[in-house]
Design an enzyme around this catalytic site. Structure first.
Site, PDB file in Angstrom:
ATOM      1  N   LYS A 171      19.414 101.233-102.265  1.00 25.62           N
ATOM      2  CA  LYS A 171      18.865 101.526-100.940  1.00 25.62           C
ATOM      3  C   LYS A 171      17.671 100.594-100.743  1.00 25.62           C
ATOM      4  CE  LYS A 171      15.561 103.760 -99.232  1.00 25.62           C
ATOM      5  NZ  LYS A 171      15.207 102.809 -98.155  1.00 25.62           N
ATOM      6  N   GLY A 202      19.125 102.883 -95.238  1.00 26.88           N
ATOM      7  CA  GLY A 202      18.608 104.173 -94.803  1.00 26.88           C
ATOM      8  C   GLY A 202      17.126 104.280 -95.081  1.00 26.88           C
ATOM      9  N   ASP A 203      16.537 105.363 -94.604  1.00 28.74           N
ATOM     10  CA  ASP A 203      15.101 105.523 -94.828  1.00 28.74           C
ATOM     11  C   ASP A 203      14.841 106.343 -96.095  1.00 28.74           C
ATOM     12  OD1 ASP A 203      15.417 108.174 -94.158  1.00 28.74           O
ATOM     13  OD2 ASP A 203      14.640 107.953 -92.124  1.00 28.74           O
ATOM     14  N   GLY A 204      13.562 106.474 -96.444  1.00 29.07           N
ATOM     15  CA  GLY A 204      13.198 107.141 -97.683  1.00 29.07           C
ATOM     16  C   GLY A 204      13.506 108.628 -97.691  1.00 29.07           C
ATOM     17  N   PRO A 205      13.015 109.371 -96.684  1.00 31.16           N
ATOM     18  CA  PRO A 205      13.200 110.822 -96.730  1.00 31.16           C
ATOM     19  C   PRO A 205      14.660 111.267 -96.688  1.00 31.16           C
ATOM     20  CG  PRO A 205      11.456 110.216 -95.194  1.00 31.16           C
ATOM     21  CD  PRO A 205      12.093 108.939 -95.627  1.00 31.16           C
ATOM     22  N   VAL A 207      18.062 108.959 -97.166  1.00 29.55           N
ATOM     23  CA  VAL A 207      18.890 108.320 -98.198  1.00 29.55           C
ATOM     24  C   VAL A 207      18.147 108.240 -99.539  1.00 29.55           C
ATOM     25  CG1 VAL A 207      20.026 106.154 -98.843  1.00 29.55           C
ATOM     26  CG2 VAL A 207      20.280 107.055 -96.533  1.00 29.55           C
ATOM     27  N   GLY A 208      16.854 107.866 -99.504  1.00 31.21           N
ATOM     28  CA  GLY A 208      16.086 107.756-100.748  1.00 31.21           C
ATOM     29  C   GLY A 208      16.028 109.088-101.484  1.00 31.21           C
ATOM     30  N   GLU A 246       7.658 101.085-110.115  1.00 28.78           N
ATOM     31  CA  GLU A 246       6.753  99.940-109.921  1.00 28.78           C
ATOM     32  C   GLU A 246       6.000 100.223-108.634  1.00 28.78           C
ATOM     33  OE1 GLU A 246       6.319  97.632-112.010  1.00 28.78           O
ATOM     34  OE2 GLU A 246       8.049  97.953-113.298  1.00 28.78           O
ATOM     35  N   CYS A 280       1.981  93.517-104.427  1.00 24.14           N
ATOM     36  CA  CYS A 280       1.436  94.621-105.218  1.00 24.14           C
ATOM     37  C   CYS A 280       0.435  94.141-106.254  1.00 24.14           C
ATOM     38  CB  CYS A 280       2.584  95.342-105.895  1.00 24.14           C
ATOM     39  SG  CYS A 280       3.691  94.182-106.715  1.00 24.14           S
ATOM     40  N   GLU A 384      -5.549 100.362-101.821  1.00 26.66           N
ATOM     41  CA  GLU A 384      -4.716  99.188-101.596  1.00 26.66           C
ATOM     42  C   GLU A 384      -4.636  98.963-100.088  1.00 26.66           C
ATOM     43  OE1 GLU A 384      -0.444  99.634-102.342  1.00 26.66           O
ATOM     44  OE2 GLU A 384      -0.545  97.778-103.499  1.00 26.66           O
TER      45      GLU A 384
HETATM   46  P1  NAD Z   1       7.158 102.496 -99.386  1.00 25.80           P
HETATM   47  O1  NAD Z   1       6.821 103.354-100.542  1.00 25.80           O
HETATM   48  O2  NAD Z   1       6.847 102.966 -98.030  1.00 25.80           O
HETATM   49  O3  NAD Z   1       8.717 102.187 -99.382  1.00 25.80           O
HETATM   50  C1  NAD Z   1       9.380 101.643-100.517  1.00 25.80           C
HETATM   51  C2  NAD Z   1      10.791 102.146-100.535  1.00 25.80           C
HETATM   52  O4  NAD Z   1      10.759 103.541-100.768  1.00 25.80           O
HETATM   53  C3  NAD Z   1      11.547 101.947 -99.221  1.00 25.80           C
HETATM   54  O5  NAD Z   1      12.890 101.625 -99.514  1.00 25.80           O
HETATM   55  C4  NAD Z   1      11.443 103.320 -98.581  1.00 25.80           C
HETATM   56  O6  NAD Z   1      12.493 103.596 -97.689  1.00 25.80           O
HETATM   57  C5  NAD Z   1      11.520 104.215 -99.800  1.00 25.80           C
HETATM   58  N1  NAD Z   1      10.950 105.551 -99.653  1.00 25.80           N
HETATM   59  C6  NAD Z   1       9.912 105.939 -98.881  1.00 25.80           C
HETATM   60  N2  NAD Z   1       9.693 107.265 -99.030  1.00 25.80           N
HETATM   61  C7  NAD Z   1      10.602 107.703 -99.933  1.00 25.80           C
HETATM   62  C8  NAD Z   1      10.911 108.987-100.478  1.00 25.80           C
HETATM   63  N3  NAD Z   1      10.223 110.077-100.155  1.00 25.80           N
HETATM   64  N4  NAD Z   1      11.928 109.073-101.376  1.00 25.80           N
HETATM   65  C9  NAD Z   1      12.628 107.984-101.725  1.00 25.80           C
HETATM   66  N5  NAD Z   1      12.409 106.760-101.214  1.00 25.80           N
HETATM   67  C10 NAD Z   1      11.402 106.621-100.333  1.00 25.80           C
HETATM   68  O7  NAD Z   1       6.504 101.088 -99.702  1.00 25.80           O
HETATM   69  P2  NAD Z   1       6.594  99.762 -98.852  1.00 25.80           P
HETATM   70  O8  NAD Z   1       5.639  99.895 -97.718  1.00 25.80           O
HETATM   71  O9  NAD Z   1       8.025  99.387 -98.561  1.00 25.80           O
HETATM   72  O10 NAD Z   1       6.070  98.690 -99.920  1.00 25.80           O
HETATM   73  C11 NAD Z   1       4.741  98.494-100.169  1.00 25.80           C
HETATM   74  C12 NAD Z   1       4.323  99.181-101.457  1.00 25.80           C
HETATM   75  O11 NAD Z   1       5.158  98.758-102.531  1.00 25.80           O
HETATM   76  C13 NAD Z   1       2.924  98.824-101.866  1.00 25.80           C
HETATM   77  O12 NAD Z   1       2.246  99.955-102.312  1.00 25.80           O
HETATM   78  C14 NAD Z   1       3.150  97.834-103.009  1.00 25.80           C
HETATM   79  O13 NAD Z   1       2.055  97.735-103.884  1.00 25.80           O
HETATM   80  C15 NAD Z   1       4.358  98.381-103.644  1.00 25.80           C
HETATM   81  N6  NAD Z   1       5.041  97.356-104.429  1.00 25.80           N
HETATM   82  C16 NAD Z   1       4.990  97.414-105.798  1.00 25.80           C
HETATM   83  C17 NAD Z   1       5.606  96.449-106.562  1.00 25.80           C
HETATM   84  C18 NAD Z   1       5.550  96.507-108.064  1.00 25.80           C
HETATM   85  O14 NAD Z   1       6.383  95.872-108.699  1.00 25.80           O
HETATM   86  N7  NAD Z   1       4.635  97.233-108.664  1.00 25.80           N
HETATM   87  C19 NAD Z   1       6.300  95.412-105.957  1.00 25.80           C
HETATM   88  C20 NAD Z   1       6.335  95.371-104.574  1.00 25.80           C
HETATM   89  C21 NAD Z   1       5.706  96.363-103.825  1.00 25.80           C
END
Ligand code: NAD
Length: 480
Positions: A171, A202-205, A207-208, A246, A280, A384
């Site tokens: 996803k 899909g979105d997080g809430p 499909v995730g 991550e 990140c 951040e």
């Molecule tokens: P986000 O957490 O909003 O979304 C990341 C993913 O998680 C998306 O696919 C989103 O749809 C999904 N998601 C959101 N809520 C969820 C839930 N409740 N259950 C399951 N899935 C869910 O983050 P973003 O805005 O897409 O990315 C930025 C963040 O990612 C920053 O905090 C950054 O530091 C971090 N990041 C970390 C690394 C690393 O390797 N440590 C690499 C890149 C980005």
């Protein structure tokens, strides 16, 4: 307009159960360039069932079979690098030169490193007591990726999962479906068996969460915010899944007076602003030894003033826009909080850069910004920001530098600049972070990437990234 209204399930492009759609917007102008269908729990069920069916035979394939598939994927990917770079620039606004040379290239770099890792990997080993340990694929994996390094993150999850003999459901971020669609097309063209790799937008809430909760998913590998990472962990807890995370970062960049100050400060500013600050592991807190702090402020101001911001579709080493309105608003809010808390501003501030051409006036461009004399109680020290915003602070002693650098909930990367090797090694040991950069030198593809503390757990890349997807099984030697 690009319409992505099918999911890749069981080796085929299939119509989703869900009919909910979302526009795909391009960050440089805010214009709609496409539309993606967002899946639901039924779509996840179908994809997991396909992955589970495929696991039966794929998990029993030989290492040579999987290596041949990965080599074929490398050929296919190489032929489509320009498509990938264009997709990334369109969907998340990385300048095209960076998309070609770093964003898209990272997918290929990780693939080559995983091929080398799998070639060297011992699937079985004898213990000193004579028992035999085998390293076996853990099962169906749910993979969730963010928008900021879209292909880098997909490669760091899908490739080791498939190399290990796992099957998976990806996803990707709902905001960056174009590069994920291309990746799925490449997997198809490379000839992976049906069901081994599945893609559900899909979105997080919805499909995730459905993936994280699914009883037939053995492992979740998640990259994104710490907030969403803890939601995935909670959802996965019920079914005792392995969870690799991550997450975010607030990485320190410690610069001593004996470093090449001009080069290290300039590079530190550029690294913080790279990818428009949306990395990140960006070095977002610059700590400078007090005896050279004032000079460092001058150098940093000049570096930020020289930082060009512009059209991501043009070649060059400028930075592009933030990736969407939400991110733009968040960065503006954080700059405002800094100003409200009385944090001194060195350069930049609220609003868009002044010299943007009229056609980019609606794009989500922010001003390269630096605050100084920032202390650990301040919001900008702790949170951040995910934009081109650097904070600087002085320190007096090595011990103080270590204490300040480690004064964060995160622990992804740490950057050290000094001319003294013994000090560099002491600092590398003392800093609580998963990756250390020394005098501008970072680690390479195939090395582990990941964080201490709230930056996550598990490691991606190379041997450690492959091992995340493996289970350990032990048996005695055969005797009749
Ligand atoms: P986000 O957490 O909003 O979304 C990341 C993913 O998680 C998306 O696919 C989103 O749809 C999904 N998601 C959101 N809520 C969820 C839930 N409740 N259950 C399951 N899935 C869910 O983050 P973003 O805005 O897409 O990315 C930025 C963040 O990612 C920053 O905090 C950054 O530091 C971090 N990041 C970390 C690394 C690393 O390797 N440590 C690499 C890149 C980005």
């Amino acid at each position: 307009m690009i319409v992505l209204n099918e999911f890749y399930i069981g080796g085929d492009w299939q119509a989703p159960d869900s009919s909910q759609t979302m526009p795909i917007l391009t960050p440089s102008t805010g214009a709609q360039v496409g539309q993606v269908t967002l899946g639901n729990a039924q779509d996840v069920d179908r994809a997991v069932a396909a992955a589970q069916a495929a696991f039966v035979s794929y998990s029993m394939t030989t290492k040579d079979t999987r290596l041949a598939l990965l080599h074929r994927l490398a050929e296919v990917m190489q032929a489509r690098m320009e498509d990938l770079a264009q997709a990334i620039t369109t969907e998340m606004g990385a300048p095209i030169t960076m998309s070609r040379e770093v964003q898209a290239a990272s997918g290929f770099g990780h693939l080559e490193a995983f091929i080398a890792t799998l070639e060297a990997h011992q699937e079985e080993e004898a213990l000193t007591n004579g028992d035999i340990v085998s390293h076996e694929p853990i099962g169906v994996c749910g993979l969730i990726t963010p928008w900021n390094w879209p292909i880098n993150q997909i490669a760091l999850k899908v490739i080791p999962a498939l190399a290990a003999g796992c099957t998976c459901v990806l996803k990707p971020s709902e905001h960056t479906p174009l590069s994920a669609q291309l990746f799925a097309e490449m997997i198809h063209e490379a000839g992976f068996p049906p069901g081994v790799f599945n893609l559900v937008f899909g979105d997080g809430p919805s499909v995730g969460a459905a993936l994280s909760r699914h009883k037939d998913v053995a492992m979740m590998s998640f990259t994104g915010s710490t907030r969403a990472g803890s939601a995935v962990s909670r959802d996965a807890a019920e079914t005792i899944k392995r969870v690799a995370l991550e997450l975010g970062g607030k990485s320190p960049n410690v610069i001593f007076a004996d470093a090449d100050l001009e080069a290290r400060v300039t590079e530190g500013v550029r690294e913080c602003f790279d990818n428009t600050g949306q990395s990140c592991n960006a070095p977002t807190r610059m700590l400078v030894e007090r005896s050279v702090y004032d000079r460092a402020l001058d150098i940093a101001r000049s570096a930020a003033a020289a930082q060009a911001v512009g059209d991501p579709h043009q070649e060059g080493d400028h930075i592009g826009p933030l990736f969407d309105q939400l991110q733009y608003d968040r960065v503006q809010r954080m700059i405002q909080i800094g100003m409200d808390e009385g944090t001194p501003l060195l350069i930049g501030g609220l609003g868009r850069p002044e010299d943007l051409p009229a056609e980019l006036a609606q794009g989500w461009f922010a001003r390269p910004t630096i605050f100084f004399d920032v202390t650990p109680e301040m919001t900008l020290w702790r949170e951040e920001i995910f934009g081109p915003v650097l904070v600087m602070t002085p320190f007096d002693t090595e011990a103080e530098a270590i204490a300040l650098a480690n004064d964060t909930d995160y622990g992804l990367d740490a950057y050290i600049s000094t001319g003294d090797e013994a000090r560099a090694l002491r600092m590398a040991r003392a800093l609580r972070a998963g990756g250390i950069h020394i005098n501008g030198r970072a680690t390479d593809y195939g090395s582990p990437f990941g964080g201490f503390k709230q930056s996550g757990n598990g490691r991606e890349g190379g041997r450690f990234g492959l091992e995340d997807f493996l289970e350990v099984k032990v048996r005695p030697p055969f005797s009749a």
